[in-house]
Design a protein around this motif. Structure first.
Motif, PDB file in Angstrom:
ATOM      1  N   GLN A 354       0.966  -1.606  -0.012  1.00 52.63           N
ATOM      2  CA  GLN A 354       0.385  -0.277  -0.508  1.00 52.63           C
ATOM      3  C   GLN A 354       1.262   0.755   0.240  1.00 52.63           C
ATOM      4  OE1 GLN A 354      -2.959  -0.823   3.842  1.00 52.63           O
ATOM      5  NE2 GLN A 354      -3.840   0.181   1.604  1.00 52.63           N
ATOM      6  N   ILE A 355       2.353   1.269   0.464  1.00 53.94           N
ATOM      7  CA  ILE A 355       3.094   2.406   0.739  1.00 53.94           C
ATOM      8  C   ILE A 355       3.574   2.138  -0.304  1.00 53.94           C
ATOM      9  CG2 ILE A 355       5.118   3.416   1.326  1.00 53.94           C
ATOM     10  CD1 ILE A 355       2.766   3.295   3.768  1.00 53.94           C
ATOM     11  N   LEU A 356       3.638   1.552  -1.206  1.00 53.57           N
ATOM     12  CA  LEU A 356       4.512   1.479  -2.434  1.00 53.57           C
ATOM     13  C   LEU A 356       3.596   2.324  -3.234  1.00 53.57           C
ATOM     14  CD1 LEU A 356       7.394   0.234  -0.757  1.00 53.57           C
ATOM     15  CD2 LEU A 356       7.524  -1.066  -2.718  1.00 53.57           C
ATOM     16  N   GLU A 357       2.109   1.467  -3.281  1.00 51.53           N
ATOM     17  CA  GLU A 357       1.195   2.207  -4.804  1.00 51.53           C
ATOM     18  C   GLU A 357       1.021   3.560  -4.440  1.00 51.53           C
ATOM     19  OE1 GLU A 357      -2.788   0.574  -5.706  1.00 51.53           O
ATOM     20  OE2 GLU A 357      -3.120   0.620  -3.735  1.00 51.53           O
ATOM     21  N   ALA A 358       0.952   4.226  -2.513  1.00 57.38           N
ATOM     22  CA  ALA A 358       0.389   5.287  -3.130  1.00 57.38           C
ATOM     23  C   ALA A 358       2.092   6.790  -3.480  1.00 57.38           C
ATOM     24  CB  ALA A 358       0.628   5.588  -1.100  1.00 57.38           C
ATOM     25  N   THR A 359       3.214   5.803  -2.990  1.00 54.64           N
ATOM     26  CA  THR A 359       4.623   6.446  -3.473  1.00 54.64           C
ATOM     27  C   THR A 359       4.331   6.841  -5.074  1.00 54.64           C
ATOM     28  OG1 THR A 359       5.624   5.836  -1.445  1.00 54.64           O
ATOM     29  CG2 THR A 359       6.396   6.544  -3.545  1.00 54.64           C
ATOM     30  N   ALA A 360       3.506   6.549  -5.945  1.00 56.60           N
ATOM     31  CA  ALA A 360       3.296   5.906  -7.038  1.00 56.60           C
ATOM     32  C   ALA A 360       2.968   7.001  -7.602  1.00 56.60           C
ATOM     33  CB  ALA A 360       3.418   5.052  -7.718  1.00 56.60           C
TER      34      ALA A 360
END
Length: 453
Positions: A354-360
């Motif tokens: 979820q963190i990596l998705e938000a970072t994109a």
């Protein structure tokens, strides 16, 4: 003597490398634009794929707060706005930020990973390929957010066609210069390496320290010399395919880089870089430039806020490191910066994804560059770097930003550390540039042999 030098450098890398065979590097195709999906659809897809990869609890958002440990070698101050964004977006996820200096990062990380106690999210750079081959990183290839990134940003984190990390903002390093000192003394930004050296002499004749350098660290000289390699080697057709050959032992730095590093060495011969700088730390060099005791300092955007805090009136800019040709823009050392990977053994894989998705997203990318200026590799995100980097415009437009150890090299961190430490010996007068390059080749060969390539 060479084996003694290699032992310290290889220690951290071989901890990982000895566990695996050598995997090749392939590029992988990704979509050129973000998929036209809603945020909820992407979240569902991400969760579904994560379930296939882990036995973690299927519910990503729970009433109970989950703590994710993020280990990084860039200071928390360079991520402050981004971390605040994540805190507001994910009230049920607490990010525990753990900073470890670059010099100790690989040792500490490898020890924790082997013990099964590694962080959930890992900041990675040149060690990505070794960690991926050792099975420590989660394969992100099929995650929906991968299509948000340009291929150029994903390439350094791709191993055998699989993607193991997503890039943060690009990084670059040039020469910060004091504009007031330059104006007061009628000086201009140098267009050639010879002009750069002459600039040092002119400033010193006026009683002004020209360049400060925290050579207590191996990085400044390593990067500055590679900037000359960018100017004189990587800007030519001769360099095409060299880094791939270097990875398999068919290309040697001692041969390909020697003319450029010999040209860089003239700055030592001219007395512009001096042995006493070996006792100067990064913080001391920063302070000398911030307090206007030196006219120039090689560094990157991560230092800007600290410089402004130390001296709000400091009038400064950055120019690229020039080469031999005044008609061509100089080069910056840099490229895709560090990236975030997920520990394959994390107990909270879904939350980490979820963190990596938000970072994109655009919001996260703008938050990242607020505290550490750089361009974004998320498609459609544009970043205004500001007037501070006006003198670098032509270099940026020409694509003159490169760091082979993060872009292509399999053993990048270990090779550049060994090379940089050998350059410290060059500055001390106990080693030649040719010997320093030979040392780097030896480290690369030893690591290749260790992993059976």
């Amino acid at each position: 003597m060479k084996k003694k030098m290699l032992a310290g450098i290889l220690a951290a890398a071989l901890v990982t490398a000895s566990l695996v065979g050598c995997g090749g590097k392939d590029s992988t195709d990704t979509a050129s634009g973000a998929k036209a999906e809603t945020a909820s659809q992407k979240a569902e897809e991400t969760s579904a794929k994560a379930e296939e990869k882990t036995e973690a609890e299927p519910e990503a958002q729970t009433a109970e707060q989950v703590t994710l440990r993020l280990m990084a070698y860039n200071a928390e101050a360079t991520r402050a706005t981004y971390l605040k964004y994540l805190e507001e977006k994910f009230p049920n996820i607490k990010i525990e930020f753990e900073f470890v200096s670059q010099d100790n990062f690989d040792n500490i990380l490898n020890t924790q990973l082997q013990a099964g106690e590694g962080p959930d999210i890992i900041e990675v750079g040149g060690q990505t390929k070794l960690l991926a081959n050792a099975g420590y990183l989660l394969d992100l290839t099929d995650q929906g957010f991968i299509s948000s990134y340009a291929d150029a940003g994903l390439q350094p984190y791709t191993v055998d066609g699989k993607i193991y990390a997503t890039p943060l903002q690009s990084w670059y390093e040039g020469i910060f210069y004091n504009k007031k000192i330059f104006r007061d003394n009628g000086l201009e930004v140098p267009k050639t390496w010879e002009e750069f050296i002459d600039l040092h002499k002119t400033l010193e004749e006026k009683g002004i320290k020209a360049q400060t350098m925290g050579a207590q660290s191996y990085e400044p000289m390593m990067k500055q010399s590679i900037a000359l390699v960018n100017n004189m080697f990587y800007s030519t057709d001769e360099s095409k395919g060299f880094d791939e050959k270097f990875n398999v032992g068919e290309g040697k730095l001692e041969e390909a880089w020697l003319p450029a590093v010999t040209e860089w060495y003239k700055i030592i011969e001219a007395g512009c870089l001096t042995p006493d700088m070996l006792g100067l730390s990064y913080d001391q060099a920063l302070d000398e430039f911030a307090t206007e005791k030196a006219a120039m300092w090689e560094c990157g955007p991560w230092a800007v806020e600290t410089l402004k805090e130390k001296n709000p009136d400091l009038d400064f800019g950055m120019f690229p490191i020039p080469g031999p040709d005044a008609d061509k823009p100089g080069w910056l050392v840099g490229g895709p910066g560090s990236a975030f990977a997920v520990n394959a053994k994390s107990e909270h894989v879904q939350e980490a994804l979820q963190i990596l998705e938000a970072t994109a997203t655009q919001e996260a990318q703008q938050a990242l560059v607020k505290d550490n200026a750089g361009s974004s590799f998320v498609i459609g995100v544009e970043v205004d770097l500001g007037d501070l980097y006006t003198d670098c415009d032509e270099a940026f437009k020409a694509g003159h930003v490169y760091a082979p150890w993060t872009a292509v090299w399999t053993n990048g961190n270990a090779v550049t550390e060994g090379y940089g430490k050998s350059l410290q010996e060059v500055l001390a007068g106990t080693k030649t540039v040719q010997e320093a390059l030979a040392d780097a080749d030896a480290i690369n060969d030893d690591l290749r042999e260790a992993v059976g390539n």
